[in-house]
Design a protein around this motif. Structure first.
Motif, PDB file in Angstrom:
ATOM      1  N   GLY A 183     -25.578   0.925   2.506  1.00 14.60           N
ATOM      2  CA  GLY A 183     -24.819   1.113   1.282  1.00 14.60           C
ATOM      3  C   GLY A 183     -25.521   0.460   0.104  1.00 14.60           C
ATOM      4  O   GLY A 183     -25.896  -0.701   0.162  1.00 14.60           O
ATOM      5  N   TYR A 184     -25.717   1.220  -0.938  1.00 18.12           N
ATOM      6  CA  TYR A 184     -26.386   0.683  -2.111  1.00 18.12           C
ATOM      7  C   TYR A 184     -25.891   1.406  -3.351  1.00 18.12           C
ATOM      8  O   TYR A 184     -25.228   2.441  -3.268  1.00 18.12           O
ATOM      9  CB  TYR A 184     -27.915   0.803  -2.001  1.00 18.12           C
ATOM     10  CG  TYR A 184     -28.413   2.211  -1.801  1.00 18.12           C
ATOM     11  CD1 TYR A 184     -28.611   2.722  -0.516  1.00 18.12           C
ATOM     12  CD2 TYR A 184     -28.699   3.029  -2.880  1.00 18.12           C
ATOM     13  CE1 TYR A 184     -29.056   4.013  -0.331  1.00 18.12           C
ATOM     14  CE2 TYR A 184     -29.146   4.320  -2.710  1.00 18.12           C
ATOM     15  CZ  TYR A 184     -29.330   4.807  -1.422  1.00 18.12           C
ATOM     16  OH  TYR A 184     -29.774   6.089  -1.230  1.00 18.12           O
ATOM     17  N   VAL A 185     -26.235   0.836  -4.474  1.00 19.67           N
ATOM     18  CA  VAL A 185     -25.849   1.409  -5.754  1.00 19.67           C
ATOM     19  C   VAL A 185     -27.103   1.578  -6.594  1.00 19.67           C
ATOM     20  O   VAL A 185     -27.938   0.672  -6.659  1.00 19.67           O
ATOM     21  CB  VAL A 185     -24.848   0.493  -6.494  1.00 19.67           C
ATOM     22  CG1 VAL A 185     -24.531   1.038  -7.882  1.00 19.67           C
ATOM     23  CG2 VAL A 185     -23.567   0.343  -5.678  1.00 19.67           C
ATOM     24  N   THR A 206     -23.779   4.517 -13.142  1.00 18.80           N
ATOM     25  CA  THR A 206     -23.972   4.072 -11.773  1.00 18.80           C
ATOM     26  C   THR A 206     -23.670   5.218 -10.831  1.00 18.80           C
ATOM     27  O   THR A 206     -22.754   6.012 -11.082  1.00 18.80           O
ATOM     28  CB  THR A 206     -23.023   2.902 -11.456  1.00 18.80           C
ATOM     29  OG1 THR A 206     -23.331   1.798 -12.303  1.00 18.80           O
ATOM     30  CG2 THR A 206     -23.161   2.464 -10.006  1.00 18.80           C
ATOM     31  N   THR A 244     -23.348   5.612  -6.504  1.00 15.01           N
ATOM     32  CA  THR A 244     -23.436   4.911  -5.229  1.00 15.01           C
ATOM     33  C   THR A 244     -24.136   5.779  -4.188  1.00 15.01           C
ATOM     34  O   THR A 244     -24.382   6.980  -4.403  1.00 15.01           O
ATOM     35  CB  THR A 244     -22.036   4.562  -4.710  1.00 15.01           C
ATOM     36  OG1 THR A 244     -21.362   5.786  -4.332  1.00 15.01           O
ATOM     37  CG2 THR A 244     -21.215   3.848  -5.766  1.00 15.01           C
ATOM     38  N   SER A 245     -24.448   5.174  -3.052  1.00 18.00           N
ATOM     39  CA  SER A 245     -25.071   5.923  -1.961  1.00 18.00           C
ATOM     40  C   SER A 245     -24.132   7.022  -1.456  1.00 18.00           C
ATOM     41  O   SER A 245     -24.589   8.016  -0.886  1.00 18.00           O
ATOM     42  CB  SER A 245     -25.465   4.994  -0.813  1.00 18.00           C
ATOM     43  OG  SER A 245     -24.369   4.191  -0.424  1.00 18.00           O
ATOM     44  N   SER A 304     -20.437   8.404  -5.600  1.00 18.31           N
ATOM     45  CA  SER A 304     -19.469   8.084  -6.652  1.00 18.31           C
ATOM     46  C   SER A 304     -20.197   7.668  -7.921  1.00 18.31           C
ATOM     47  O   SER A 304     -21.212   6.974  -7.863  1.00 18.31           O
ATOM     48  CB  SER A 304     -18.546   6.960  -6.195  1.00 18.31           C
ATOM     49  OG  SER A 304     -17.809   7.354  -5.061  1.00 18.31           O
ATOM     50  N   THR A 305     -19.679   8.106  -9.054  1.00 20.12           N
ATOM     51  CA  THR A 305     -20.331   7.811 -10.328  1.00 20.12           C
ATOM     52  C   THR A 305     -19.392   7.083 -11.279  1.00 20.12           C
ATOM     53  O   THR A 305     -18.162   7.171 -11.173  1.00 20.12           O
ATOM     54  CB  THR A 305     -20.823   9.097 -11.007  1.00 20.12           C
ATOM     55  OG1 THR A 305     -19.703   9.996 -11.152  1.00 20.12           O
ATOM     56  CG2 THR A 305     -21.900   9.787 -10.190  1.00 20.12           C
ATOM     57  N   ARG A 321     -28.592  -3.620  -3.591  1.00 14.44           N
ATOM     58  CA  ARG A 321     -27.956  -3.667  -2.280  1.00 14.44           C
ATOM     59  C   ARG A 321     -27.697  -5.119  -1.955  1.00 14.44           C
ATOM     60  O   ARG A 321     -28.635  -5.882  -1.747  1.00 14.44           O
ATOM     61  CB  ARG A 321     -28.826  -3.010  -1.203  1.00 14.44           C
ATOM     62  CG  ARG A 321     -28.193  -3.016   0.195  1.00 14.44           C
ATOM     63  CD  ARG A 321     -29.070  -2.306   1.215  1.00 14.44           C
ATOM     64  NE  ARG A 321     -30.384  -2.900   1.286  1.00 14.44           N
ATOM     65  CZ  ARG A 321     -31.515  -2.178   1.269  1.00 14.44           C
ATOM     66  NH1 ARG A 321     -31.466  -0.860   1.193  1.00 14.44           N
ATOM     67  NH2 ARG A 321     -32.685  -2.781   1.355  1.00 14.44           N
TER      68      ARG A 321
END
Length: 115
Positions: A31-33, A50, A52-53, A56-57, A99
């Motif tokens: 999981g990372y952004v 932003t 996400t992995s 989601s924005t 992360r």
């Protein structure tokens, strides 16, 4: 280690569009952004968007409705589609990977909005 390379910047007229790309390589897992930030001359770096992995924005109010972030997991690349550009969008745009406590930055790409 994660390496990030931005591309797609340039000179565009007000009202125009650009698409920035950020290609990531290295330890891309879990999981990372990934985020987009920008820094205008004489100003502090500010957060733009932003993703996400999981896809989601989130967007800064100043770009909401004009900028869209997306990703191509197969290419480990995220994009920032920028529409209806304004002079105040002029800045160096940076890609960020986060992360946990690990943080990586690209070198940036210049976006200039001018007639």
């Amino acid at each position: 280690q994660v390496q990030l390379v931005e591309s797609g910047g340039g000179l565009v007229q007000p009202g125009g569009s650009l698409r920035l790309s950020c290609a990531a390589s290295g330890s891309i897992f879990g999981g990372y952004v990934m985020g987009w930030y920008r820094q205008a001359p004489g100003k502090q770096r500010e957060w733009v968007a932003t993703i996400t992995s999981g896809g989601s924005t989130n967007y800064a109010d100043s770009v909401k409705g004009r900028f869209t972030s997306s990703r191509d997991n197969a290419k480990n690349t995220v994009y920032l589609q920028m529409n209806s550009l304004k002079a105040e969008d002029t800045a160096v745009y940076y890609c960020n990977f986060r992360r946990g406590l690990y943080d990586a930055w690209g070198r940036g790409t210049q976006v200039t909005v001018s007639s």
